[in-house]
Scaffold this motif. Structure first.
Motif, PDB file in Angstrom:
ATOM      1  N   ASP A 199       0.821  -1.215   0.000  1.00  0.00           N
ATOM      2  CA  ASP A 199       0.000   0.000   0.000  1.00  0.00           C
ATOM      3  C   ASP A 199       0.854   1.262   0.000  1.00  0.00           C
ATOM      4  O   ASP A 199       0.550   2.228  -0.720  1.00  0.00           O
ATOM      5  CB  ASP A 199      -0.955  -0.004   1.197  1.00  0.00           C
ATOM      6  CG  ASP A 199      -0.215  -0.193   2.516  1.00  0.00           C
ATOM      7  OD1 ASP A 199       0.963  -0.588   2.473  1.00  0.00           O
ATOM      8  OD2 ASP A 199      -0.811   0.056   3.585  1.00  0.00           O
ATOM      9  N   MET A 200       1.940   1.275   0.775  1.00  0.00           N
ATOM     10  CA  MET A 200       2.767   2.486   0.834  1.00  0.00           C
ATOM     11  C   MET A 200       3.477   2.734  -0.491  1.00  0.00           C
ATOM     12  O   MET A 200       3.583   3.876  -0.943  1.00  0.00           O
ATOM     13  CB  MET A 200       3.794   2.342   1.961  1.00  0.00           C
ATOM     14  CG  MET A 200       3.184   2.161   3.338  1.00  0.00           C
ATOM     15  SD  MET A 200       2.099   3.529   3.807  1.00  0.00           S
ATOM     16  CE  MET A 200       3.278   4.860   3.900  1.00  0.00           C
ATOM     17  N   HIS A 222       9.002  -3.997   2.053  1.00  0.00           N
ATOM     18  CA  HIS A 222       7.592  -3.627   2.256  1.00  0.00           C
ATOM     19  C   HIS A 222       7.207  -3.607   3.737  1.00  0.00           C
ATOM     20  O   HIS A 222       6.006  -3.472   4.051  1.00  0.00           O
ATOM     21  CB  HIS A 222       6.679  -4.608   1.518  1.00  0.00           C
ATOM     22  CG  HIS A 222       6.790  -4.531   0.023  1.00  0.00           C
ATOM     23  ND1 HIS A 222       6.448  -3.406  -0.689  1.00  0.00           N
ATOM     24  CD2 HIS A 222       7.213  -5.443  -0.899  1.00  0.00           C
ATOM     25  CE1 HIS A 222       6.646  -3.623  -1.986  1.00  0.00           C
ATOM     26  NE2 HIS A 222       7.116  -4.844  -2.140  1.00  0.00           N
ATOM     27  N   SER A 275       4.955  -0.785   5.772  1.00  0.00           N
ATOM     28  CA  SER A 275       3.497  -0.649   5.742  1.00  0.00           C
ATOM     29  C   SER A 275       2.902  -0.836   7.134  1.00  0.00           C
ATOM     30  O   SER A 275       3.178  -1.831   7.808  1.00  0.00           O
ATOM     31  CB  SER A 275       2.902  -1.692   4.782  1.00  0.00           C
ATOM     32  OG  SER A 275       1.503  -1.708   4.875  1.00  0.00           O
TER      33      SER A 275
END
Length: 929
Positions: A192-193, A910, A913
């Protein structure tokens, strides 16, 4: 004296000369002062700085005189096909992205040569790694799995969004639901980020590029921080980020879809369907604006003769499209959306499909099966289907083993299978039990114990069960009044929205509600049908002749038509039709009534010797049979809306073709494949799952027939799906490939088709009988089409796509698109919102138009439309497209560098997030409980 001597303008000349003199003196003074000031400042600097050592001056002079030669090997991939265009790409990129600003800083070319050598070393390492990788699993399994998993997450997000009605917050809520579903599926990764924050995305790309430079660059170049940071910024912000921005742009994807399907002809029905189904007024407004522009252009034309009829037809078509857009916009703005299913349920008069057709049609059968389970009659239906499978299988086995010395064993196995059917459905222990009179059961039991079983041993009881389902008010009569029946008609594409009639354009043109002047039937047409049932129509081909028109020879068929009117009078006439007229008529009615394609069979077209007398007689006989089936009273009763089409075809007038020559040729070309697919489909539809598989193995599996029959009976009642998830995996929270059954054979096309069809068309929510039939259909279709060579064909195709010639072609296409004629391409002009919206409509139309009729026959027209539109809507969100691009990139790197821990690296990259951390904390808290 001054004025007389020099004239009246002498004063002005004198003033001009004086000004020029003063200006020149001022300029000379400035230049003199500037020169003296520079000399003075230089003296001042030398007075404060220490004297320069002579060694430094001497070294600088030697460096200026020395010319360092850097040798660059122009070999990159080992293939001259690829190296030549790739070197040109490097040269153009250096020229347009580095040299234009570097030469403003320095004229020393050693830095540029070092950059080029470093890039070439990286390309050599990349090429070496690519040659060592087997790309077949990536292209055939990993790539498809990533796409199908992305689609599954999007579908789950849509389900969670079903109750969200705020259009302003819909985009934000969809993204939130999507990434929540992603972290539930991936568990350790949420992108998502990276997809929503520009700062985090740049940081991710910088980290990733630094890892790639470590793997591709020589150690000396990598440890040079200036060089490494310079290349990292170029790759991250100059190459990858713009590339991902373009690939994730919904408008670019829509244009790419249109370009990919550019060879297919525009489907008018798909276009009108999209206009009637769209929920975006902006799309309709954009189409309407284009229609008004075209109308204005057509009205300005000054034409006479035959051209004016063409112009009028075009204007009528555009007026019809304009009316559809206006009506749809009005509905969307008023909030009074028309539900076609509710409209049809209150309609009162629907197309009646006979029970015998329902039982052999895959889509209709699944709806009837769901209804029978609700009504408590599933045992009767499954008994009928199982007996059908038993009869076909028994006949097959007896024919194969006829004349062999195993007849006794075959009869014993058939008897065991027949006793299994009896025990499962008819005995006192059966639960649920089929209700049949005791006398019939006693006769059947006596035959089973005293006589050898035959394929027809259950026919008497099966006929009684069929009559009971047909006449019992709980079953077929109630099914025709149930909403499931209306949904079945929608899946068969036998429900249409009310047609749009009338024009409020006000400019004098009128239209008849049909864009081409042909018959356009819909629900209101069905209600107001004016065909009198007492009018009887009979026709047959009375004669055949060969005509020659302007050098073209063709056969002409004389059709004699008899019409009996309600008052008892009878009309007779003759009309003449070519085979191409029959072909065009057949294409039109099978498009409008898709269920007819499995009933009506038009004789095939012959390319050579098609004027032979014997051949014409055979075709005359086949076309006569086609006409008789078309005019059969049962056909008329089952499909009353077909009658106007037939009347139009048999009228004594020149037939107006609704299809072009190209469409008819393409239909003739693909017709053999369609026929073979229908034959396979019909064979699978009428059999249970394991019995259909048993037919392909004949005698080898005869000993296990009764066991398979029992398994199929249990599967039919308890609806066990063929793709059984692993016990420790929740099918809704895992990747798609994790759900493949271990018993499925390693057939790549079958696996790919099952993965995609399950996710695109959401078949897991459908009747499991349908899913088993689809599985068997795909298996038999692949086997019948390619046999055992399908895997080799896939491997050969992947090898072809990655061959040096193809890769060189990709590089040349890239070079020519970015640097046409060796010059950097200009930035394309900005496209306005109207063009974006029309591109969306065109992309949806193209996707819906290429769907083959066979797919609609297998899974239903409504399901096909929903699946295609789901894919389209998935690509209309840029953040989600970025996520898919990064997933493909991660899979590509994991395949390219299998020895390095890229999966663990992506987990760390990741880990920023907050959703990942929240999910991990939630998991730990649940474990503590």
């Amino acid at each position: 004296l001054f004025l007389i001597t020099f004239g009246p303008f002498a004063i002005f000349y004198l003033a001009f000369y004086i000004i020029c003199f003063l200006g020149g003196g001022f300029a000379v003074t400035l230049l003199f002062g500037k020169t003296n000031s520079e000399k003075h400042l230089e003296k001042c600097e030398h007075s404060y700085l220490p004297p320069t050592p002579t060694g430094i001056v001497k070294t600088l002079d030697e460096l200026k005189q020395e010319t360092r030669v850097i040798k660059i090997d122009r070999r990159l991939t080992g293939s001259s096909f690829i190296d030549e265009p790739l070197q040109q790409v490097i040269q153009f990129a250096m020229r347009d992205y580095i040299q234009y600003w570097y030469y403003t800083l320095s004229e020393d070319e050693s830095f540029l040569l070092e950059i080029r050598r470093t890039l070439q070393n990286a390309l050599v390492q990349f090429s070496t790694r690519s040659k060592e990788v087997d790309w077949q699993p990536y292209f055939t399994t990993r790539l498809v799995d990533d796409f199908a998993t992305h689609l599954r997450v999007f579908r789950k997000a849509q389900v969670r969004m079903s109750d969200k009605d705020d259009p302003k917050q819909r985009e934000f809520l969809l993204l939130d639901a999507f990434f929540e579903a992603e972290v539930e599926m991936e568990r350790k990764i949420c992108r998502d980020m990276v997809c929503t924050s520009h700062k985090d995305e740049e940081g991710f790309l910088r980290d990733l590029c630094e890892v790639l430079l470590y793997l591709l660059l020589p150690p000396g170049d990598f440890h040079n921080k200036n060089m490494r940071y310079f290349l990292r910024e170029i790759l991250a912000r100059g190459v990858l980020l713009p590339l991902i921005n373009q690939l994730s742009d919904p408008d670019y994807i829509n244009q790419f879809v249109i370009w990919m399907i550019r060879d297919s002809s525009c489907n008018y029905e798909a276009f009108m369907t999209i206009l009637k189904l769209t929920d975006k007024p902006a799309e309709l407004e954009a189409v309407k604006d284009k229609v008004l522009e075209e109308l204005q252009y057509l009205r300005s034309l000054d034409t006479v003769g035959d051209d004016i009829n063409v112009i009028k037809n075009q204007i009528n078509s555009l007026l019809f499209v304009k009316k559809v857009c206006e009506t749809r916009i009005q509905r969307l703005q008023s909030g009074k959306e028309v539900d076609a299913l509710k409209l049809a349920a209150n309609f009162g008069k629907l197309c009646i499909i006979p029970l015998d057709q329902i039982l052999v049609h895959n889509i209709a059968l699944q709806f009837f099966m769901d209804f029978m389970q609700q009504a408590g009659g599933q045992a009767d239906l499954f008994f009928w289907l199982t007996v059908e499978g038993y009869r076909v299988t028994a006949q097959q086995q007896l024919e194969v083993l006829h004349g062999r010395q195993r007849s006794g064993q075959t009869k014993g196995l058939l008897k065991t299978a027949a006793l299994g059917v009896y025990e499962q459905y008819l005995s006192e222990k059966a639960s649920p039990r089929v209700q049949v009179d005791e006398a019939s059961l006693a006769r059947l039991a006596d035959k089973l114990h005293k006589e050898d079983p035959t394929p027809e041993i259950f026919d008497d009881i099966q006929r009684k069960v069929y009559d009971m389902m047909l006449r019992d008010e709980r079953f077929y009569p109630a099914f025709k009044q149930h909403p499931l029946y209306v949904r079945m008609l929608a899946e068969l594409d036998m429900l249409k929205e009310p047609s749009y009639r009338g024009s409020d354009d006000g400019d004098g043109e009128s239209f008849n509600g049909s864009p081409t002047g042909s018959i356009s039937l819909s629900l209101d047409d069905l209600t107001n049908a004016t065909m009198d049932e007492s009018v009887q129509l009979h026709a047959f081909i009375s004669d055949t002749g060969v005509c020659n028109d302007h050098g073209k020879t063709y056969a002409l068929y004389a059709i004699t038509v008899f019409r009996k009117n309600p008052d008892g009078s009878e009309d007779t006439w003759k009309t003449y039709r070519r085979y191409s007229d029959f072909h065009d008529f057949h294409m039109r009615i099978t498009e409008q009534f898709e269920n007819l394609s499995s009933i009506l069979k038009l004789p095939g077209k012959k390319t050579f010797n098609n004027m032979d007398r014997d051949f014409l007689e055979r075709r005359k006989k086949d076309l006569n049979a086609y006409l008789q089936l078309l005019l059969n009273p049962e056909m008329v009763k089952a499909c009353p809306t077909l009658i106007p089409y037939v009347h139009d075809f048999l009228e004594n007038k020149a037939y107006s073709k609704g299809k072009g020559d190209f469409a008819r040729k393409m239909d003739t070309f693909v017709n053999p494949l369609r026929s073979s697919m229908r034959n396979v489909s019909n064979a699978v539809k009428s059999l249970p799952d394991s019995l259909a598989e048993g037919m392909t193995k004949v005698s080898d599996n005869m000993g296990r027939m009764s066991e398979r029959l029992g398994q199929d009976i249990r599967q039919s009642i308890f609806k066990v799906p063929p793709l059984i998830p692993k016990p420790d995996i929740d099918p809704e929270h895992c990747r798609v490939s994790a759900q493949l059954d271990d018993n499925v054979d390693d057939n790549i096309p079958l696996r790919v088709m099952l993965l995609l069809m399950d996710e695109v068309f959401d078949l897991k929510e459908r009747n499991q009988w349908l899913r088993r039939n689809i599985k068997n259909l795909l298996q038999q279709l692949i086997s019948a089409t390619y046999g055992d060579t399908i895997n080799r064909k896939i491997v050969d195709h992947v090898d072809f796509l990655t061959s040096p010639e193809q890769v060189a072609d990709y590089v040349r296409r890239f070079r020519d698109s970015y640097w046409p004629n060796g010059i950097l391409a200009e930035t394309p002009p900005r496209r306005d919102k109207g063009i974006h919206m029309r591109t969306r409509v065109a992309a949806k139309t193209s996707l819906l138009g290429i769907m083959p009729d066979e797919l609609k026959h297998i899974i239903g027209a409504e399901t096909t439309r929903k699946g295609i539109l789901r894919i389209f809507h998935m690509f209309q969100h840029q953040q989600l497209n970025r996520r898919l691009a990064y997933v493909f990139l991660e899979g590509f790197l994991e395949t390219l560098f299998p020895l390095y821990k890229f999966p663990e690296l992506f987990v760390k990259l990741h880990s920023r997030s907050p959703r990942t951390r929240a999910y991990s904390q939630k998991g730990r808290s649940l474990q503590k409980r």
